[in-house]
Design an enzyme around this catalytic site. Structure first.
Site, PDB file in Angstrom:
ATOM      1  N   ASN A   1      47.129  29.988  30.335  1.00 10.80           N
ATOM      2  CA  ASN A   1      46.907  31.286  30.981  1.00 10.80           C
ATOM      3  C   ASN A   1      47.998  32.217  30.463  1.00 10.80           C
ATOM      4  O   ASN A   1      49.139  32.191  30.946  1.00 10.80           O
ATOM      5  CB  ASN A   1      46.980  31.154  32.501  1.00 10.80           C
ATOM      6  CG  ASN A   1      46.698  32.469  33.218  1.00 10.80           C
ATOM      7  OD1 ASN A   1      46.588  33.528  32.593  1.00 10.80           O
ATOM      8  ND2 ASN A   1      46.595  32.421  34.532  1.00 10.80           N
TER       9      ASN A   1
ATOM     10  N   ARG B   1      42.255  30.805  29.745  1.00  8.99           N
ATOM     11  CA  ARG B   1      41.730  31.761  30.710  1.00  8.99           C
ATOM     12  C   ARG B   1      41.716  33.131  30.033  1.00  8.99           C
ATOM     13  O   ARG B   1      42.715  33.577  29.474  1.00  8.99           O
ATOM     14  CB  ARG B   1      42.629  31.820  31.944  1.00  8.99           C
ATOM     15  CG  ARG B   1      42.193  32.876  32.957  1.00  8.99           C
ATOM     16  CD  ARG B   1      43.367  33.560  33.592  1.00  8.99           C
ATOM     17  NE  ARG B   1      42.945  34.583  34.554  1.00  8.99           N
ATOM     18  CZ  ARG B   1      43.783  35.481  35.062  1.00  8.99           C
ATOM     19  NH1 ARG B   1      45.053  35.501  34.722  1.00  8.99           N
ATOM     20  NH2 ARG B   1      43.341  36.389  35.908  1.00  8.99           N
TER      21      ARG B   1
ATOM     22  N   HIS C   1      38.374  36.878  39.191  1.00  5.65           N
ATOM     23  CA  HIS C   1      38.589  35.611  39.916  1.00  5.65           C
ATOM     24  C   HIS C   1      37.347  34.717  39.870  1.00  5.65           C
ATOM     25  O   HIS C   1      37.176  33.839  40.712  1.00  5.65           O
ATOM     26  CB  HIS C   1      38.964  35.855  41.391  1.00  5.65           C
ATOM     27  CG  HIS C   1      40.230  36.600  41.598  1.00  5.65           C
ATOM     28  ND1 HIS C   1      40.340  37.614  42.524  1.00  5.65           N
ATOM     29  CD2 HIS C   1      41.442  36.494  41.013  1.00  5.65           C
ATOM     30  CE1 HIS C   1      41.562  38.111  42.493  1.00  5.65           C
ATOM     31  NE2 HIS C   1      42.255  37.444  41.584  1.00  5.65           N
TER      32      HIS C   1
ATOM     33  N   ARG D   1      48.006  46.692  45.194  1.00  5.25           N
ATOM     34  CA  ARG D   1      46.841  47.487  44.808  1.00  5.25           C
ATOM     35  C   ARG D   1      46.206  48.141  46.027  1.00  5.25           C
ATOM     36  O   ARG D   1      46.108  47.536  47.088  1.00  5.25           O
ATOM     37  CB  ARG D   1      45.812  46.613  44.096  1.00  5.25           C
ATOM     38  CG  ARG D   1      46.289  46.027  42.783  1.00  5.25           C
ATOM     39  CD  ARG D   1      45.236  45.129  42.174  1.00  5.25           C
ATOM     40  NE  ARG D   1      45.720  44.486  40.949  1.00  5.25           N
ATOM     41  CZ  ARG D   1      45.432  43.231  40.613  1.00  5.25           C
ATOM     42  NH1 ARG D   1      44.663  42.491  41.399  1.00  5.25           N
ATOM     43  NH2 ARG D   1      45.909  42.717  39.501  1.00  5.25           N
TER      44      ARG D   1
ATOM     45  N   GLU E   1      41.646  26.656  39.485  1.00  2.37           N
ATOM     46  CA  GLU E   1      41.070  27.327  38.325  1.00  2.37           C
ATOM     47  C   GLU E   1      41.338  26.553  37.041  1.00  2.37           C
ATOM     48  O   GLU E   1      40.498  26.513  36.139  1.00  2.37           O
ATOM     49  CB  GLU E   1      41.628  28.747  38.225  1.00  2.37           C
ATOM     50  CG  GLU E   1      41.228  29.638  39.380  1.00  2.37           C
ATOM     51  CD  GLU E   1      42.078  30.895  39.499  1.00  2.37           C
ATOM     52  OE1 GLU E   1      41.599  31.941  39.033  1.00  2.37           O
ATOM     53  OE2 GLU E   1      43.186  30.817  40.061  1.00  2.37           O
TER      54      GLU E   1
END
Length: 402
Positions: free
Chosen positions: A7, A91, A181, A242, A387
């Protein structure tokens, strides 16, 4: 078969080495502050001891050299030589409309990831660097697979992914909802179906990936019909830093009043809003929770807003799905914030959700299980996402066909 999962971020690189014979994690670690004088690699030794080494990592190639050295370290390494690594899974954040599944990396795939970089300027270029660095360090013969955050969401119908702006912007620039996601949402969807003893193709699920970055997804018969994040990960409900979705005029109003450039307003919405912006304390929920416990009203407001917004999206997806069989909480806050789960489920009582508050209160730090009571109309489950395992499994499946 041993799969190296990567990742790559703009200044970081996380990795796991997984033995697919029993899906055991052999090694994991992270490279931080790539491109600076303070770069270091941190990893766990086989005995669980945490090791941290400062090393020169001016770019991702040097970071992969550090990963290689950690993997084959005579004292702490998990393998004797790099030939034990069968394949590498990456990823990739943005796959656009091109990719609805994981793919073997080739020149065409690399070019498409580059083409999509404007939609993920902080991520896709870093993924390309990671892929190219892997090739230089491990050699071109080691197969690499790209697993896209956006792929699982490509089943959304047009009515869900289109924005009500002039259609030409979709045609010219691909402006639409993509969702993120996806790898996490796919993992917990499959896991929830297994736990319920039913096929995912016959279930209506709402999966809630709630962390510093958060998204909620409606999954009907195993396929995504809607998700909260949009063109970018900024969409949806409020997160650590955010803002989530808001009236577009808020953006232009603030920009005009403060004489801000697009980059400056983007920084405010992405880096200075959310829990941090409302509480004025931190983007880390642990800090906000501590402040709320001390009576800080803005910390309390930040939490009340977050819980309300999550419940709103779950409620709207209940309607979109035409009912719901199960709700899943996962990721950092989803897995470790009992108060969040309880407050959200309190809103959902009108849908027949009943929470086992005693179990919920202790379900954190690795504790997973069914959060709802037996008489709850909707099953609520806490599932730890993985993940990296999805990436490893996809990589193994693709490599086995070569």
């Amino acid at each position: 078969m041993k799969i190296l999962v990567i990742n790559a971020g703009s200044s970081s690189l996380k990795y796991q080495l997984i033995d697919m014979a029993d899906e055991k994690v052999l090694a994991k670690g992270n490279c931080e502050r790539i491109g600076t004088d303070g770069a270091f690699i941190g990893f766990k030794a086989p005995d669980g001891k945490k090791i941290e080494r400062k090393t020169q990592m001016l770019n991702h190639t040097q970071a992969f050299e550090a990963v290689k050295n950690a993997l084959i370290d005579p004292e702490y390494g998990a393998i004797k030589n790099l030939s034990e690594v069968t394949a590498i899974g990456h990823r990739v954040v943005q796959g656009g409309s091109y990719f609805d599944k994981s793919v073997l990396v080739n020149n065409d795939v690399i070019n498409k990831i580059k083409e999509l970089a404007p939609l993920a300027p902080l991520h896709n270029p870093a993924h390309i660097q990671g892929i190219e660095a892997c090739t230089r360090v491990f050699g071109a013969k080691v197969p690499q697979v790209a697993v896209f955050d956006t792929a699982f969401h490509q089943t959304m119908p047009e009515k869900a992914f289109m924005y009500a702006i002039p259609y030409k912007y979709y045609e010219k620039f691909g402006v639409r909802k993509y969702g993120f996601h996806g790898t996490s949402h796919r993992y917990v969807t499959d896991k929830m179906a297994d736990l319920m003893g039913r096929k995912k193709e016959e279930l209506k699920l709402i999966t809630c990936h709630i962390g510093n970055g958060s998204s909620i997804t409606a999954v009907k018969n195993g396929k995504v019909i809607d998700t909260t994040m949009g063109l970018t990960p900024l969409g949806g409900f409020m997160m650590g830093t955010r803002s989530g979705s808001l009236d577009p005029s808020v953006v232009t109003f603030i920009a005009e009043k403060e004489h801000l450039t697009p980059d400056e307003i983007s920084k405010i919405l992405n880096k200075e809003s959310g829990l941090l912006g409302v509480s004025g304390i931190s983007s880390d929920d642990r800090d906000v929770s501590a402040a709320e416990a001390d009576g800080n009203l803005r910390a309390h407001l930040a939490h009340e807003m977050l819980y309300y917004q999550i419940a709103q999206y779950i409620g709207s997806y209940y309607v979109a799905l035409g009912g719901c069989d199960g709700i899943v909480f996962t990721a950092g806050l989803g897995e470790n914030q009992p108060q969040l789960r309880e407050k959200v489920c309190d809103y959902l009582a009108c849908l027949g959700v009943k929470l086992d508050k005693e179990f919920n209160a202790k379900a954190m730090r690795g504790v997973t299980g069914t959060l709802s009571t037996p008489d709850s109309k909707i099953r609520v489950e806490l599932i730890a996402t993985d993940e990296e395992m999805v990436i490893a499994r996809d990589t193994k499946a693709i490599v086995e066909t070569l």
